[in-house]
Write a protein that holds these residues in place. Structure first.
Motif, short mmCIF file in Angstrom:
data_model
loop_
_atom_site.label_atom_id
_atom_site.label_comp_id
_atom_site.label_asym_id
_atom_site.label_seq_id
_atom_site.Cartn_x
_atom_site.Cartn_y
_atom_site.Cartn_z
N TYR A 196 0.86 -1.17 0.00
CA TYR A 196 0.00 0.00 0.00
C TYR A 196 0.91 1.23 0.00
O TYR A 196 1.70 1.42 0.91
N ARG B 255 1.74 4.25 0.96
CA ARG B 255 1.39 5.21 1.99
C ARG B 255 2.61 5.45 2.87
O ARG B 255 2.86 4.70 3.83
N ILE C 169 0.22 -5.65 1.74
CA ILE C 169 -1.22 -5.92 1.82
C ILE C 169 -1.56 -7.09 0.92
O ILE C 169 -0.72 -7.53 0.12
N ASN C 170 -2.79 -7.58 1.04
CA ASN C 170 -3.24 -8.64 0.14
C ASN C 170 -4.50 -8.18 -0.60
O ASN C 170 -4.96 -7.03 -0.44
N ASP D 87 -7.58 -8.79 -0.21
CA ASP D 87 -8.71 -8.38 0.63
C ASP D 87 -8.53 -6.94 1.11
O ASP D 87 -9.49 -6.17 1.17
N HIS D 88 -7.30 -6.58 1.49
CA HIS D 88 -7.05 -5.19 1.89
C HIS D 88 -7.31 -4.25 0.72
O HIS D 88 -7.89 -3.18 0.89
N ALA E 250 -9.39 -4.64 -1.68
CA ALA E 250 -10.84 -4.51 -1.88
C ALA E 250 -11.45 -3.61 -0.81
O ALA E 250 -12.25 -2.72 -1.12
N VAL E 251 -11.08 -3.84 0.44
CA VAL E 251 -11.67 -3.08 1.54
C VAL E 251 -11.28 -1.59 1.45
O VAL E 251 -12.10 -0.72 1.73
N LEU E 252 -10.06 -1.33 1.03
CA LEU E 252 -9.61 0.06 0.88
C LEU E 252 -10.05 0.64 -0.45
O LEU E 252 -9.82 1.82 -0.72
#
Lengths: 237, 237
Positions: A123, A125, A133-134, A136-137, A139-141
């Motif tokens: 990510y 940042r 991250i993977n 799922d992260h 997608a969620v972000l």
């Protein structure tokens, strides 16, 4: 002629300038170098010139190979004309040989060949230290769609296959590298740069490091390493 | 009757003993608690008794729901009879609400609900601090097959759906939890334990933490929290 208009963004190693064409921006390569999330700062003389030349050569070559990139043309020593992307804030890292954070993460010795390439997502940042991250992260972000992640992963592996071979012919081992992608007219283009700042290159004959690790680890000969990569890829002196 | 034979393994919170049946082992629950990769150590009185009861109830209930686990039966206050697994050294974490390392990794406030569950994989290696890994690391380290990773991921999401509902009916919010799986006769079984040591449970009404975070963060009332989870799940006093 393409003239620099307002500054759009200044990063650690590059500046982006607008042009009169809303689809095109100028990527200006600086000599500034940072490491360890900017805890270490310095200047590598002429890095901007080498990195612009190396990136321009590699992007042009990748385009010939069918990889779609943001590259339009090299404008000057430190300036590259590129398409304006909406950058996806994910660093896509591909690895062939254990080095850097992977050595630490898995407890494997630097230099260990991997039985198959590894792709990792980070990510983008700075304030979080670019955490791994993977999907799922992602997608969620809401950083990218699942299809975009698949595409970035496949493109990273494709670039890895082609670039490894290209570099091997020039006496360089591609240890690992970081790519960034951006959205452009409904598609994904490879963006950013491909340089010793974001790739690890080792001399095949001597295993000498010819990349930013010389700066990170105070190994000396930093400018000479960038110049050597430039010489091997761009054929310059 | 099932008697303890030689000690097979002693972990931070449990001991495994052989039995006369090569397919069965006894899982003994200790009161010892550790946190931050064992940098913090302590004892939570009666934790072993609560965790054995909670795990036994949850495993038996999951089996009824069609989830295949290593659970055979509860033998005594601190002993559970389980099938002998070849444990896959991956911790599978599922998350519904931001807490713990995810808050740090993504810079999100603890308590933020996730729009969809996140599954994460961690390499079970104390000496490396249990680093997060992805499917490529799993393949390169030869920890599990791609089919096993898919299955563990799907099972974690399935357990998450069912367990979230089960706990909600008992006034507990399932924030996140860690599962471990092992190979058994050609298939995968859910192993280890499901307890406040490896799950985050918050009281739905008050958002009070009822899990190991009370120990990790010195919040007090640690034993009472384990007892409260025990009471809600096992109906005991």
């Amino acid at each position: 002629m393409m003239e620099r208009r307002e500054k759009l963004y200044e990063g650690k190693a590059k500046i982006l300038y607008a042009t009169d064409d809303p689809d095109l921006v100028i990527q200006y390569f600086k000599d500034e170098a940072t490491a360890f999330n900017a805890l270490k700062k310095g200047v590598i003389e002429n890095k901007g010139i080498y990195n612009n030349a190396i990136s321009s050569t590699l992007f042009a070559w990748l385009e010939e190979q069918g990889v779609r990139t943001h590259f339009v043309r090299k404008l000057s020593d430190r300036e590259m004309l590129v398409r304006r992307l909406r950058i996806i804030p994910i660093e896509v890292v591909a690895r062939n040989i254990v080095a850097g954070s992977l050595a630490k993460r898995l407890g494997l010795a630097e230099g260990t060949p991997l039985p198959r390439p590894i792709v990792e997502l980070y990510y983008k940042r700075d304030d979080l230290g670019d955490p791994m991250i993977n999907e799922d992260h992602v997608a969620v972000l809401d950083l990218a769609t699942a299809a975009e992640v698949r595409s970035m992963r496949e493109q990273a592996l494709e670039v890895n296959r082609r670039l490894s071979k290209y570099l091997e012919e020039r006496g360089l081992r591609l240890i690992d590298f970081k790519l960034e992608f951006g959205r452009h007219k409904g598609g994904l283009l490879l963006g950013d740069e491909i340089t010793p700042d974001g790739c690890r290159f080792w001399d095949i004959a001597t295993a000498e490091k010819l990349d930013k690790d010389r700066f990170r680890r105070d190994l000396g000969g930093v400018e000479a390493a960038y110049q050597e990569v430039y010489r091997r890829i761009c054929g310059g002196g």
